[in-house]
Motif scaffolding. Sequence first.
Motif, PDB file in Angstrom:
ATOM      1  N   VAL A  48      11.942  -0.109  45.411  1.00  0.00           N
ATOM      2  CA  VAL A  48      11.497  -0.058  46.803  1.00  0.00           C
ATOM      3  C   VAL A  48      11.571  -1.476  47.371  1.00  0.00           C
ATOM      4  O   VAL A  48      11.056  -2.418  46.764  1.00  0.00           O
ATOM      5  N   ALA A  49      12.242  -1.613  48.525  1.00  0.00           N
ATOM      6  CA  ALA A  49      12.352  -2.910  49.204  1.00  0.00           C
ATOM      7  C   ALA A  49      11.051  -3.217  49.928  1.00  0.00           C
ATOM      8  O   ALA A  49      10.459  -2.337  50.559  1.00  0.00           O
ATOM      9  N   LEU A  50      10.609  -4.465  49.859  1.00  0.00           N
ATOM     10  CA  LEU A  50       9.383  -4.904  50.510  1.00  0.00           C
ATOM     11  C   LEU A  50       9.653  -5.906  51.624  1.00  0.00           C
ATOM     12  O   LEU A  50       8.721  -6.364  52.279  1.00  0.00           O
ATOM     13  N   GLU A  51      10.919  -6.258  51.821  1.00  0.00           N
ATOM     14  CA  GLU A  51      11.309  -7.209  52.856  1.00  0.00           C
ATOM     15  C   GLU A  51      12.544  -6.682  53.557  1.00  0.00           C
ATOM     16  O   GLU A  51      13.294  -5.880  53.001  1.00  0.00           O
ATOM     17  N   GLY A  52      12.766  -7.153  54.786  1.00  0.00           N
ATOM     18  CA  GLY A  52      13.980  -6.816  55.513  1.00  0.00           C
ATOM     19  C   GLY A  52      13.693  -6.022  56.773  1.00  0.00           C
ATOM     20  O   GLY A  52      12.538  -5.762  57.124  1.00  0.00           O
ATOM     21  N   VAL A  53      14.784  -5.650  57.465  1.00  0.00           N
ATOM     22  CA  VAL A  53      14.709  -4.860  58.696  1.00  0.00           C
ATOM     23  C   VAL A  53      15.454  -3.552  58.451  1.00  0.00           C
ATOM     24  O   VAL A  53      16.584  -3.567  57.956  1.00  0.00           O
ATOM     25  N   TYR A  54      14.818  -2.434  58.817  1.00  0.00           N
ATOM     26  CA  TYR A  54      15.366  -1.107  58.560  1.00  0.00           C
ATOM     27  C   TYR A  54      15.216  -0.236  59.802  1.00  0.00           C
ATOM     28  O   TYR A  54      14.223  -0.333  60.515  1.00  0.00           O
ATOM     29  N   THR A  55      16.182   0.636  60.040  1.00  0.00           N
ATOM     30  CA  THR A  55      16.064   1.646  61.086  1.00  0.00           C
ATOM     31  C   THR A  55      15.283   2.807  60.490  1.00  0.00           C
ATOM     32  O   THR A  55      15.732   3.424  59.523  1.00  0.00           O
ATOM     33  N   LEU A  56      14.101   3.085  61.078  1.00  0.00           N
ATOM     34  CA  LEU A  56      13.199   4.082  60.518  1.00  0.00           C
ATOM     35  C   LEU A  56      12.734   5.047  61.599  1.00  0.00           C
ATOM     36  O   LEU A  56      12.840   4.756  62.794  1.00  0.00           O
ATOM     37  N   PRO A  57      12.197   6.202  61.203  1.00  0.00           N
ATOM     38  CA  PRO A  57      11.777   7.222  62.175  1.00  0.00           C
ATOM     39  C   PRO A  57      10.664   6.716  63.098  1.00  0.00           C
ATOM     40  O   PRO A  57       9.753   6.016  62.665  1.00  0.00           O
ATOM     41  N   ASP A 108      13.294   7.477  72.115  1.00  0.00           N
ATOM     42  CA  ASP A 108      14.025   7.135  70.890  1.00  0.00           C
ATOM     43  C   ASP A 108      13.345   7.747  69.671  1.00  0.00           C
ATOM     44  O   ASP A 108      12.114   7.793  69.589  1.00  0.00           O
ATOM     45  N   THR A 109      14.150   8.194  68.731  1.00  0.00           N
ATOM     46  CA  THR A 109      13.627   8.791  67.502  1.00  0.00           C
ATOM     47  C   THR A 109      13.638   7.819  66.328  1.00  0.00           C
ATOM     48  O   THR A 109      13.172   8.157  65.243  1.00  0.00           O
ATOM     49  N   THR A 110      14.178   6.612  66.536  1.00  0.00           N
ATOM     50  CA  THR A 110      14.167   5.578  65.503  1.00  0.00           C
ATOM     51  C   THR A 110      13.815   4.239  66.144  1.00  0.00           C
ATOM     52  O   THR A 110      13.947   4.055  67.360  1.00  0.00           O
ATOM     53  N   VAL A 111      13.402   3.311  65.300  1.00  0.00           N
ATOM     54  CA  VAL A 111      13.106   1.942  65.728  1.00  0.00           C
ATOM     55  C   VAL A 111      13.476   1.015  64.571  1.00  0.00           C
ATOM     56  O   VAL A 111      13.343   1.399  63.403  1.00  0.00           O
ATOM     57  N   ASN A 112      13.964  -0.179  64.901  1.00  0.00           N
ATOM     58  CA  ASN A 112      14.244  -1.166  63.861  1.00  0.00           C
ATOM     59  C   ASN A 112      12.944  -1.863  63.501  1.00  0.00           C
ATOM     60  O   ASN A 112      12.312  -2.499  64.343  1.00  0.00           O
ATOM     61  N   VAL A 113      12.530  -1.718  62.247  1.00  0.00           N
ATOM     62  CA  VAL A 113      11.242  -2.188  61.763  1.00  0.00           C
ATOM     63  C   VAL A 113      11.452  -3.330  60.773  1.00  0.00           C
ATOM     64  O   VAL A 113      12.249  -3.212  59.852  1.00  0.00           O
ATOM     65  N   ARG A 114      10.708  -4.418  60.987  1.00  0.00           N
ATOM     66  CA  ARG A 114      10.716  -5.548  60.049  1.00  0.00           C
ATOM     67  C   ARG A 114       9.501  -5.414  59.138  1.00  0.00           C
ATOM     68  O   ARG A 114       8.356  -5.395  59.602  1.00  0.00           O
ATOM     69  N   LEU A 115       9.751  -5.303  57.834  1.00  0.00           N
ATOM     70  CA  LEU A 115       8.663  -5.256  56.852  1.00  0.00           C
ATOM     71  C   LEU A 115       8.104  -6.665  56.712  1.00  0.00           C
ATOM     72  O   LEU A 115       8.862  -7.615  56.554  1.00  0.00           O
ATOM     73  N   CYS A 116       6.783  -6.800  56.801  1.00  0.00           N
ATOM     74  CA  CYS A 116       6.226  -8.154  56.757  1.00  0.00           C
ATOM     75  C   CYS A 116       4.901  -8.247  56.013  1.00  0.00           C
ATOM     76  O   CYS A 116       4.109  -9.143  56.268  1.00  0.00           O
TER      77      CYS A 116
END
Length: 125
Positions: A48-57, A108-116
């Motif tokens: 499981v990634a704990l860092e980065g930016v992901y397109t999520l629901p 919008d049904t997705t958003v770019n989320v930065r894990l922090c």
Amino acid sequence: MKNYVKEGDRTTYTNSTGTDIKSGDPVVIGSTIGVACVDIANGASGAVALEGVYTLPKTAGSSGHAIAQGDIMLFDISAGEFDIKTATDAAGDILGGCIADSAALTTDTTVNVRLCGPGAIQTGA
């Protein structure tokens, strides 16, 4: 260093949710939100990634909100979707730990989320 264990951008997670997790799904580990790097069957372990930016629901429509870049995110644990921090929370939702990396419209049904990092587990409104 004698005490070095590993890089901290990923962790091994054992899935005890009762359902399979798909690669790219948000994963809640305590008060931290990560993203599954691989499919993780119930009872199995995976990265499981704990860092980065992901397109999520994202919660959309009349239940969702417009999101500005930098907004603190609320993760609705029952829906598996993100919304802004002012959305109505429920017990177990995670507030913080993620910010919006870019803006998203109400529809919008997705958003770019930065894990922090860790957020706060909510007790419900």
